[in-house]
Design a protein around this motif. Structure first.
Motif, PDB file in Angstrom:
ATOM      1  N   LEU A 108       0.812  -1.219   0.000  1.00  0.00           N
ATOM      2  CA  LEU A 108       0.000   0.000   0.000  1.00  0.00           C
ATOM      3  C   LEU A 108       0.846   1.270   0.000  1.00  0.00           C
ATOM      4  O   LEU A 108       0.302   2.366  -0.155  1.00  0.00           O
ATOM      5  CB  LEU A 108      -0.927   0.007   1.233  1.00  0.00           C
ATOM      6  N   LEU A 109       2.143   1.119   0.183  1.00  0.00           N
ATOM      7  CA  LEU A 109       3.036   2.270   0.288  1.00  0.00           C
ATOM      8  C   LEU A 109       3.427   2.777  -1.097  1.00  0.00           C
ATOM      9  O   LEU A 109       3.350   2.038  -2.085  1.00  0.00           O
ATOM     10  CB  LEU A 109       4.292   1.888   1.074  1.00  0.00           C
ATOM     11  N   PRO A 110       3.873   4.038  -1.201  1.00  0.00           N
ATOM     12  CA  PRO A 110       4.397   4.539  -2.479  1.00  0.00           C
ATOM     13  C   PRO A 110       5.571   3.695  -2.952  1.00  0.00           C
ATOM     14  O   PRO A 110       6.288   3.083  -2.147  1.00  0.00           O
ATOM     15  CB  PRO A 110       4.838   5.969  -2.135  1.00  0.00           C
ATOM     16  N   LYS A 111       5.768   3.658  -4.258  1.00  0.00           N
ATOM     17  CA  LYS A 111       6.776   2.789  -4.847  1.00  0.00           C
ATOM     18  C   LYS A 111       8.165   3.063  -4.293  1.00  0.00           C
ATOM     19  O   LYS A 111       8.925   2.130  -3.993  1.00  0.00           O
ATOM     20  CB  LYS A 111       6.779   2.964  -6.370  1.00  0.00           C
ATOM     21  N   ALA A 112       8.529   4.349  -4.134  1.00  0.00           N
ATOM     22  CA  ALA A 112       9.858   4.697  -3.646  1.00  0.00           C
ATOM     23  C   ALA A 112      10.068   4.182  -2.232  1.00  0.00           C
ATOM     24  O   ALA A 112      11.146   3.686  -1.884  1.00  0.00           O
ATOM     25  CB  ALA A 112      10.058   6.212  -3.695  1.00  0.00           C
ATOM     26  N   LEU A 113       9.031   4.276  -1.405  1.00  0.00           N
ATOM     27  CA  LEU A 113       9.149   3.811  -0.026  1.00  0.00           C
ATOM     28  C   LEU A 113       9.111   2.293   0.047  1.00  0.00           C
ATOM     29  O   LEU A 113       9.810   1.682   0.861  1.00  0.00           O
ATOM     30  CB  LEU A 113       8.010   4.407   0.805  1.00  0.00           C
ATOM     31  N   THR A 114       8.323   1.679  -0.832  1.00  0.00           N
ATOM     32  CA  THR A 114       8.254   0.210  -0.856  1.00  0.00           C
ATOM     33  C   THR A 114       9.604  -0.403  -1.188  1.00  0.00           C
ATOM     34  O   THR A 114       9.973  -1.455  -0.654  1.00  0.00           O
ATOM     35  CB  THR A 114       7.201  -0.246  -1.890  1.00  0.00           C
ATOM     36  N   SER A 115      10.368   0.263  -2.063  1.00  0.00           N
ATOM     37  CA  SER A 115      11.677  -0.272  -2.456  1.00  0.00           C
ATOM     38  C   SER A 115      12.640  -0.341  -1.284  1.00  0.00           C
ATOM     39  O   SER A 115      13.591  -1.133  -1.295  1.00  0.00           O
ATOM     40  CB  SER A 115      12.283   0.598  -3.571  1.00  0.00           C
ATOM     41  N   VAL A 116      12.399   0.460  -0.259  1.00  0.00           N
ATOM     42  CA  VAL A 116      13.224   0.414   0.950  1.00  0.00           C
ATOM     43  C   VAL A 116      12.616  -0.532   1.978  1.00  0.00           C
ATOM     44  O   VAL A 116      13.294  -1.419   2.507  1.00  0.00           O
ATOM     45  CB  VAL A 116      13.387   1.828   1.555  1.00  0.00           C
ATOM     46  N   VAL A 117      11.330  -0.348   2.238  1.00  0.00           N
ATOM     47  CA  VAL A 117      10.668  -1.087   3.305  1.00  0.00           C
ATOM     48  C   VAL A 117      10.618  -2.588   3.024  1.00  0.00           C
ATOM     49  O   VAL A 117      10.838  -3.408   3.931  1.00  0.00           O
ATOM     50  CB  VAL A 117       9.238  -0.534   3.511  1.00  0.00           C
ATOM     51  N   MET A 118      10.369  -2.972   1.769  1.00  0.00           N
ATOM     52  CA  MET A 118      10.178  -4.375   1.436  1.00  0.00           C
ATOM     53  C   MET A 118      11.418  -5.037   0.855  1.00  0.00           C
ATOM     54  O   MET A 118      11.356  -6.156   0.359  1.00  0.00           O
ATOM     55  CB  MET A 118       9.018  -4.506   0.429  1.00  0.00           C
ATOM     56  N   ASN A 119      12.538  -4.361   0.910  1.00  0.00           N
ATOM     57  CA  ASN A 119      13.762  -4.922   0.332  1.00  0.00           C
ATOM     58  C   ASN A 119      14.325  -6.032   1.226  1.00  0.00           C
ATOM     59  O   ASN A 119      14.404  -5.865   2.450  1.00  0.00           O
ATOM     60  CB  ASN A 119      14.801  -3.820   0.159  1.00  0.00           C
ATOM     61  N   PRO A 120      14.731  -7.153   0.642  1.00  0.00           N
ATOM     62  CA  PRO A 120      15.273  -8.259   1.444  1.00  0.00           C
ATOM     63  C   PRO A 120      16.530  -7.903   2.236  1.00  0.00           C
ATOM     64  O   PRO A 120      16.856  -8.614   3.200  1.00  0.00           O
ATOM     65  CB  PRO A 120      15.587  -9.335   0.392  1.00  0.00           C
ATOM     66  N   VAL A 121      17.235  -6.840   1.863  1.00  0.00           N
ATOM     67  CA  VAL A 121      18.454  -6.495   2.604  1.00  0.00           C
ATOM     68  C   VAL A 121      18.148  -6.182   4.063  1.00  0.00           C
ATOM     69  O   VAL A 121      19.038  -6.291   4.925  1.00  0.00           O
ATOM     70  CB  VAL A 121      19.197  -5.299   1.959  1.00  0.00           C
ATOM     71  N   ASN A 122      16.900  -5.806   4.369  1.00  0.00           N
ATOM     72  CA  ASN A 122      16.537  -5.506   5.754  1.00  0.00           C
ATOM     73  C   ASN A 122      16.622  -6.731   6.651  1.00  0.00           C
ATOM     74  O   ASN A 122      16.724  -6.591   7.880  1.00  0.00           O
ATOM     75  CB  ASN A 122      15.121  -4.915   5.807  1.00  0.00           C
ATOM     76  N   ILE A 123      16.587  -7.908   6.059  1.00  0.00           N
ATOM     77  CA  ILE A 123      16.725  -9.134   6.851  1.00  0.00           C
ATOM     78  C   ILE A 123      18.080  -9.165   7.539  1.00  0.00           C
ATOM     79  O   ILE A 123      18.213  -9.710   8.647  1.00  0.00           O
ATOM     80  CB  ILE A 123      16.534 -10.373   5.946  1.00  0.00           C
ATOM     81  N   ASN A 124      19.087  -8.566   6.922  1.00  0.00           N
ATOM     82  CA  ASN A 124      20.417  -8.541   7.538  1.00  0.00           C
ATOM     83  C   ASN A 124      20.397  -7.804   8.878  1.00  0.00           C
ATOM     84  O   ASN A 124      21.063  -8.223   9.829  1.00  0.00           O
ATOM     85  CB  ASN A 124      21.412  -7.866   6.588  1.00  0.00           C
ATOM     86  N   PHE A 125      19.647  -6.716   8.962  1.00  0.00           N
ATOM     87  CA  PHE A 125      19.517  -6.010  10.232  1.00  0.00           C
ATOM     88  C   PHE A 125      18.878  -6.905  11.281  1.00  0.00           C
ATOM     89  O   PHE A 125      19.300  -6.938  12.447  1.00  0.00           O
ATOM     90  CB  PHE A 125      18.673  -4.744  10.054  1.00  0.00           C
ATOM     91  N   LEU A 126      17.833  -7.639  10.872  1.00  0.00           N
ATOM     92  CA  LEU A 126      17.144  -8.526  11.805  1.00  0.00           C
ATOM     93  C   LEU A 126      18.076  -9.630  12.305  1.00  0.00           C
ATOM     94  O   LEU A 126      18.030 -10.012  13.486  1.00  0.00           O
ATOM     95  CB  LEU A 126      15.916  -9.146  11.132  1.00  0.00           C
ATOM     96  N   LEU A 127      18.928 -10.131  11.424  1.00  0.00           N
ATOM     97  CA  LEU A 127      19.905 -11.144  11.839  1.00  0.00           C
ATOM     98  C   LEU A 127      20.862 -10.577  12.886  1.00  0.00           C
ATOM     99  O   LEU A 127      21.206 -11.250  13.868  1.00  0.00           O
ATOM    100  CB  LEU A 127      20.691 -11.642  10.626  1.00  0.00           C
TER     101      LEU A 127
END
Length: 341
Positions: A168-187
């Motif tokens: 539901l987010l704007p495309k520019a924000l989705t590219s950050v929020v839904m990017n798999p690289v964020n999994i690295n932070f969670l790890l």
């Protein structure tokens, strides 16, 4: 701060530097086989992300004021980035123009505000990763507001909300929020929580962590690439998490000694990450690289570049980054005293 984490930050920054230095090394007459050894250097970015998640847990102990936390992290990111970006912009404007060396046209707004994620459009192309860090800091601050006991529950709920709202987010924000690289932070956060609450590991777990780190990092080095995000997460992300746990366990038992010069490079890793692109540009536009390569060869050029970069980055940390962080801490300290009074 754990010394081993600082060492890992320094190595991750230098891996990214060597990855970007490969083409200049080959053009200076260096063997492509040697340059190819650092094809995995892009993996320094997911390593950075995992380390960032770990550091946030370890430094805050999950109990820091969320407002102070997020403001301090934003101050560190922008205060460290903007002076370099503005000086580099001025140099480019006075030499070959702002668009020079930028394949797809300069995204000036994204380069200044750190909202651009396309490296081909940024003034300093490694800065594509900084919006992800800023997003992580905001999410981490939200979880901090729930308190240490409810941190993990808040994190799980936040991840569910982000995944549910991603489309539901704007495309520019989705590219950050839904990017798999964020999994690295969670790890990194997960590893930090385990170390924070359970401490070091027994010898059997250490062997398992060591062998797992070697296996997963080997996957990252051999099979991943700049376009294979999921392999980066599997190889460099999981591998770094296992390595961090092993290093933290060993250091908590006093088995990893402090090494002053490695700690200094760890402190300066943000500067190393940002400064190496402007330095490469200056060396090439002033033809200093060609002079050194012609006179002394490609290995001398590589040595000169790395030594100069490290010296400049350490100086930048001590002259710019560290004083700004100290000023911010003093301001926060005074406000706490005032509010307590």
């Amino acid at each position: 701060m754990l010394h081993s984490v600082q060492y890992l930050r320094a190595m991750a920054a230098l891996a990214v530097v060597l990855f970007h230095f490969r083409s200049l090394f080959v053009s200076a007459g260096g063997p492509s086989s040697v340059a190819g050894f650092f094809d995995w250097g892009h993996g320094g970015v997911p390593i950075f992300f995992v380390v960032a998640g770990f550091i946030m847990v370890w430094v805050t102990r999950l109990s820091q004021n969320p407002t102070v936390f997020v403001v301090s992290r934003f101050v560190r990111i922008y205060a460290g980035y903007l002076p370099i970006a503005l000086v580099f912009m001025l140099y480019k404007r006075c030499s070959y123009g702002l668009e020079h060396w930028i394949p797809e046209g300069l995204d000036l707004w994204g380069s200044i505000t750190l909202t651009g994620t396309n490296p081909s459009k940024l003034l300093i192309y490694p800065a594509w990763s900084l919006p992800f860090e800023l997003f992580f800091y905001v999410c981490f601050a939200i979880c901090l507001s729930a308190g240490a006991r409810n941190f993990l529950a808040a994190g799980f709920g936040l991840v569910c909300c982000v995944v549910a709202a991603g489309g539901l987010l704007p495309k520019a924000l989705t590219s950050v929020v839904m990017n798999p690289v964020n999994i690295n932070f969670l790890l990194g956060v997960g590893t930090g929580v385990i170390v924070l609450y359970f401490g070091g590991a027994r010898s059997g777990w250490r062997r398992l962590c060591g062998s797992s780190a070697a296996a997963f990092l080997a996957i990252g080095i051999v099979y991943s690439g700049p376009a294979s995000v999921w392999l980066d997460v599997l190889g460099f992300g999981v591998g770094t998490a296992a390595l961090l746990y092993l290093l933290a366990a060993l250091e908590l038992e006093g088995q990893i000694p402090p090494v002053a010069w490695l700690s200094a490079l760890g402190d300066a890793s943000y500067g190393i990450y940002l400064l190496h692109v402007p330095l490469l540009y200056v060396l090439q536009t002033l033809e200093i690289d060609a002079f050194i390569a012609y006179r002394l060869g490609p290995y001398a050029l590589a040595t000169f570049f790395l030594v100069l970069l490290c010296c400049l980055s350490v100086a930048y940390y001590r002259v710019v980054e560290l004083p700004i962080n100290r000023i911010f801490k003093r301001i926060v300290g005074r406000r706490r005293v005032t509010s307590a009074g």
